[in-house]
Design an enzyme around this catalytic site. Structure first.
Site, PDB file in Angstrom:
ATOM      1  N   ALA A  73       0.810  -1.219   0.000  1.00 51.89           N
ATOM      2  CA  ALA A  73       0.000   0.000   0.000  1.00 51.89           C
ATOM      3  C   ALA A  73       0.848   1.276   0.000  1.00 51.89           C
ATOM      4  O   ALA A  73       0.425   2.303  -0.523  1.00 51.89           O
ATOM      5  CB  ALA A  73      -0.956  -0.006   1.186  1.00 51.89           C
ATOM      6  N   ASN A 154      -5.916   3.308  10.714  1.00 47.84           N
ATOM      7  CA  ASN A 154      -5.119   2.201  11.239  1.00 47.84           C
ATOM      8  C   ASN A 154      -4.888   2.267  12.745  1.00 47.84           C
ATOM      9  O   ASN A 154      -4.524   1.270  13.349  1.00 47.84           O
ATOM     10  CB  ASN A 154      -3.780   2.124  10.504  1.00 47.84           C
ATOM     11  CG  ASN A 154      -3.135   3.467  10.330  1.00 47.84           C
ATOM     12  OD1 ASN A 154      -3.655   4.337   9.631  1.00 47.84           O
ATOM     13  ND2 ASN A 154      -2.021   3.670  10.989  1.00 47.84           N
ATOM     14  N   GLN A 182      -6.806  -0.764   5.524  1.00 47.86           N
ATOM     15  CA  GLN A 182      -7.346  -1.392   6.733  1.00 47.86           C
ATOM     16  C   GLN A 182      -8.768  -1.919   6.527  1.00 47.86           C
ATOM     17  O   GLN A 182      -9.261  -2.684   7.344  1.00 47.86           O
ATOM     18  CB  GLN A 182      -7.344  -0.398   7.908  1.00 47.86           C
ATOM     19  CG  GLN A 182      -5.960  -0.031   8.411  1.00 47.86           C
ATOM     20  CD  GLN A 182      -5.257  -1.171   9.147  1.00 47.86           C
ATOM     21  OE1 GLN A 182      -5.882  -2.127   9.595  1.00 47.86           O
ATOM     22  NE2 GLN A 182      -3.952  -1.072   9.261  1.00 47.86           N
ATOM     23  N   SER A 202      -3.409  -3.752   0.534  1.00 49.55           N
ATOM     24  CA  SER A 202      -2.195  -4.546   0.717  1.00 49.55           C
ATOM     25  C   SER A 202      -2.516  -5.945   1.240  1.00 49.55           C
ATOM     26  O   SER A 202      -3.365  -6.105   2.122  1.00 49.55           O
ATOM     27  CB  SER A 202      -1.314  -3.805   1.723  1.00 49.55           C
ATOM     28  OG  SER A 202      -0.085  -4.449   1.883  1.00 49.55           O
ATOM     29  N   ALA A 203      -1.820  -6.959   0.730  1.00 48.72           N
ATOM     30  CA  ALA A 203      -2.132  -8.343   1.096  1.00 48.72           C
ATOM     31  C   ALA A 203      -1.847  -8.657   2.567  1.00 48.72           C
ATOM     32  O   ALA A 203      -2.600  -9.398   3.200  1.00 48.72           O
ATOM     33  CB  ALA A 203      -1.344  -9.311   0.200  1.00 48.72           C
ATOM     34  N   HIS A 204      -0.757  -8.088   3.123  1.00 50.99           N
ATOM     35  CA  HIS A 204      -0.369  -8.527   4.470  1.00 50.99           C
ATOM     36  C   HIS A 204      -1.257  -7.975   5.585  1.00 50.99           C
ATOM     37  O   HIS A 204      -1.098  -8.336   6.745  1.00 50.99           O
ATOM     38  CB  HIS A 204       1.112  -8.214   4.749  1.00 50.99           C
ATOM     39  CG  HIS A 204       1.420  -6.794   5.112  1.00 50.99           C
ATOM     40  ND1 HIS A 204       1.562  -6.398   6.415  1.00 50.99           N
ATOM     41  CD2 HIS A 204       1.639  -5.706   4.354  1.00 50.99           C
ATOM     42  CE1 HIS A 204       1.867  -5.101   6.434  1.00 50.99           C
ATOM     43  NE2 HIS A 204       1.913  -4.656   5.193  1.00 50.99           N
ATOM     44  N   THR A 243       9.001  -7.254 -12.904  1.00 52.35           N
ATOM     45  CA  THR A 243       8.516  -8.638 -12.984  1.00 52.35           C
ATOM     46  C   THR A 243       7.559  -8.922 -11.838  1.00 52.35           C
ATOM     47  O   THR A 243       7.859  -8.614 -10.677  1.00 52.35           O
ATOM     48  CB  THR A 243       9.710  -9.608 -12.939  1.00 52.35           C
ATOM     49  OG1 THR A 243      10.544  -9.321 -14.066  1.00 52.35           O
ATOM     50  CG2 THR A 243       9.264 -11.056 -12.983  1.00 52.35           C
ATOM     51  N   CYS A 329       7.791   6.347  21.978  1.00 55.43           N
ATOM     52  CA  CYS A 329       9.100   6.390  22.621  1.00 55.43           C
ATOM     53  C   CYS A 329      10.200   5.844  21.721  1.00 55.43           C
ATOM     54  O   CYS A 329      11.373   6.069  21.946  1.00 55.43           O
ATOM     55  CB  CYS A 329       9.083   5.616  23.933  1.00 55.43           C
ATOM     56  SG  CYS A 329       8.338   6.582  25.249  1.00 55.43           S
TER      57      CYS A 329
HETATM   58  C1  LIG Z   1      -0.240  -0.722   6.582  1.00 58.72           C
HETATM   59  C2  LIG Z   1      -0.821   0.469   5.915  1.00 58.72           C
HETATM   60  C3  LIG Z   1      -0.185   1.062   4.821  1.00 58.72           C
HETATM   61  C4  LIG Z   1       1.135   0.570   4.306  1.00 58.72           C
HETATM   62  O1  LIG Z   1       0.992  -0.681   3.691  1.00 58.72           O
HETATM   63  P1  LIG Z   1       2.261  -1.549   3.243  1.00 58.72           P
HETATM   64  O2  LIG Z   1       1.666  -2.600   2.379  1.00 58.72           O
HETATM   65  O3  LIG Z   1       2.841  -2.091   4.490  1.00 58.72           O
HETATM   66  O4  LIG Z   1       3.187  -0.659   2.507  1.00 58.72           O
HETATM   67  C5  LIG Z   1      -0.784   2.146   4.231  1.00 58.72           C
HETATM   68  N1  LIG Z   1      -1.952   2.636   4.685  1.00 58.72           N
HETATM   69  C6  LIG Z   1      -2.597   2.097   5.723  1.00 58.72           C
HETATM   70  C7  LIG Z   1      -3.886   2.686   6.195  1.00 58.72           C
HETATM   71  C8  LIG Z   1      -2.053   0.999   6.383  1.00 58.72           C
HETATM   72  O5  LIG Z   1      -2.685   0.484   7.423  1.00 58.72           O
END
Ligand SMILES: *Cc1c(COP(=O)(O)O)cnc(C)c1O
Length: 405
Positions: A73, A154, A182, A202-204, A243, A329
């Site tokens: 993302a 997030n 999110q 984003s996939a993760h 790629t 921190c």
């Molecule tokens: C985690 C997150 C991103 C960044 O995504 P990545 O795939 O880790 O680069 C961007 N925007 C939001 C709202 C997110 O929670």
């Protein structure tokens, strides 16, 4: 139950084992380059990528041709914002965004602003973290070329009135980019209904692999064009060369399919666990305050400030639970969360905040353990806090003359 417990599902999610299973053949056996058009290895890879593209598009009600693969993302946000700015610079240079966006958006627009390439309006949010669509309307000028507002935050999980913002964007003929990282896979997303022109995800963050994401780029009504930020082989219809990481893309597709099938079930489970966590903690601990919207927020999100307790100390006391705090921190600045500050949460309470991020694989016994532990540690830390003691004795802390340090 196994320790440590993972309750930080907004930072990343564990991959679903079913996703891994679909990915495995694409590392060794089916290792082809999806851009190799002249042999069976390439065809097999291309077929797998196109299948994933369909699964991903289906989840967000898009056409597969509107999906551009990226590394995540952060890259999608950069590509959308820089790509639009570069492509439409004749039209103007004004971007409207909000003060609680992810840093992938904020740092991108700030960088453009710093270089004199863009003029940026940062909209405020209300005390729940919501953007007011009327503020978006009022901020539009003749030079506005892009509105970039996130779907769900997030940190606090608050869901923005994206559909209303999309409507205004359409009315005014301005492109609307939404960072939906999110939200996708957790709440229903429909790019048509929401009037979104570009969307990052984003996939993760949805039980898929790290290192792959997508940018949705609308193909008609209007046909959105973006300037490529990566030059090379002209992959992804020239918008993003490089790629394709076939195994990651296959996993991303499967993750989307699973989210589509299980969203309703996951949502019911998550809300039940989250609400129980919230109610039990807030009932047991006085002066704990919910951050974000009480109802209009992500099913797995809970963000609470515990007065008189440092978020970081709380995390230190609960090392067997993975959580995140709004107290920075770890950074050089010692500034607490800019998201909480934007809601009007004071510095002290922002430093006292904890984000609980529940996900698909959390279980009831983990929530039981967390409730017990949070109550125990907050109580212990407060007992050690002179401020808490003074407050309990009825001293108005605001009236105290502090010695300079
Ligand atoms: C985690 C997150 C991103 C960044 O995504 P990545 O795939 O880790 O680069 C961007 N925007 C939001 C709202 C997110 O929670």
């Amino acid at each position: 139950m196994k320790l440590p417990i993972f309750l930080d599902n907004h930072s990343t999610t564990p991959m679903d084992p079913r996703v891994l299973d679909t990915m495995l053949p694409y590392f060794v056996e089916k290792f082809g380059n999806a851009a190799s058009r002249n042999h069976a290895f390439g065809w097999a890879a291309e077929e797998a990528v196109e299948q994933a593209r369909k699964q991903i598009a289906k989840l967000i009600k898009a056409d597969p041709k509107e999906i551009v693969f990226t590394s995540g993302a952060t890259e999608s946000d950069n590509l959308a914002i820089k790509g639009v700015l570069e492509m439409y610079k004749e039209k103007g240079d004004h971007i409207i965004t909000s003060s609680t966006e992810h840093r992938a958006v904020l740092d991108t627009v700030k960088s453009l602003e710093g270089k004199g390439k863009a003029a940026v309006t940062y909209l405020p949010v209300d005390k729940f973290g919501m953007v007011n669509p009327e503020d978006v309307r009022k901020a539009i000028t003749e030079k506005t070329i892009l509105i970039s507002i996130m779907l769900a935050n997030n940190e606090i999980g608050t869901i923005n009135p994206v559909k209303e913002i999309g409507k205004i964007a359409k009315e005014k003929g301005i492109l609307f980019h939404c960072d939906a990282t999110q939200g996708v896979g957790k709440i229903p997303v429909d790019v048509q209904d929401m009037g979104i022109d570009l969307m990052s995800f984003s996939a993760h963050k949805m039980y898929g692999p790290k290192g792959v994401g997508a940018l949705y780029v609308r193909k008609k009504n209007p046909r959105v064009r973006i300037a490529a930020q990566m030059d090379g082989g002209g992959h992804e219809r020239g918008m993003r060369s490089g790629t394709l990481p076939v195994p990651l893309i296959v996993g991303f597709g499967k993750a989307c399919e699973l989210c589509e099938q299980e969203m309703a079930k996951d949502t019911v489970r998550l809300i039940a666990m989250r609400d129980r966590l919230e109610a039990s903690i807030m009932k047991a601990l006085e002066e704990s305050y919910l951050n974000g919207h009480p109802t209009n927020r992500l099913p797995g999100n809970l963000n609470i400030s515990f007065a008189y307790v440092e978020g970081e100390s709380l995390l230190m006391g609960m090392k067997d639970i993975a959580l995140s705090s709004g107290s920075a921190c770890t950074s050089a600045t010692l500034e607490p969360s800019y998201v909480l500050r934007a809601l009007g949460v004071g510095t002290e309470l922002a430093h006292s905040s904890i984000r609980f991020g529940l996900g698909r694989f959390n279980q009831d016994d983990e929530i039981d353990y967390t409730i017990k532990k949070v109550i125990e540690i907050v109580t212990k830390l407060r007992e050690m806090s002179p401020l808490y003691e003074m407050a309990k004795e009825g001293v108005d802390l605001k009236s105290v003359q502090w010695a300079a340090h």
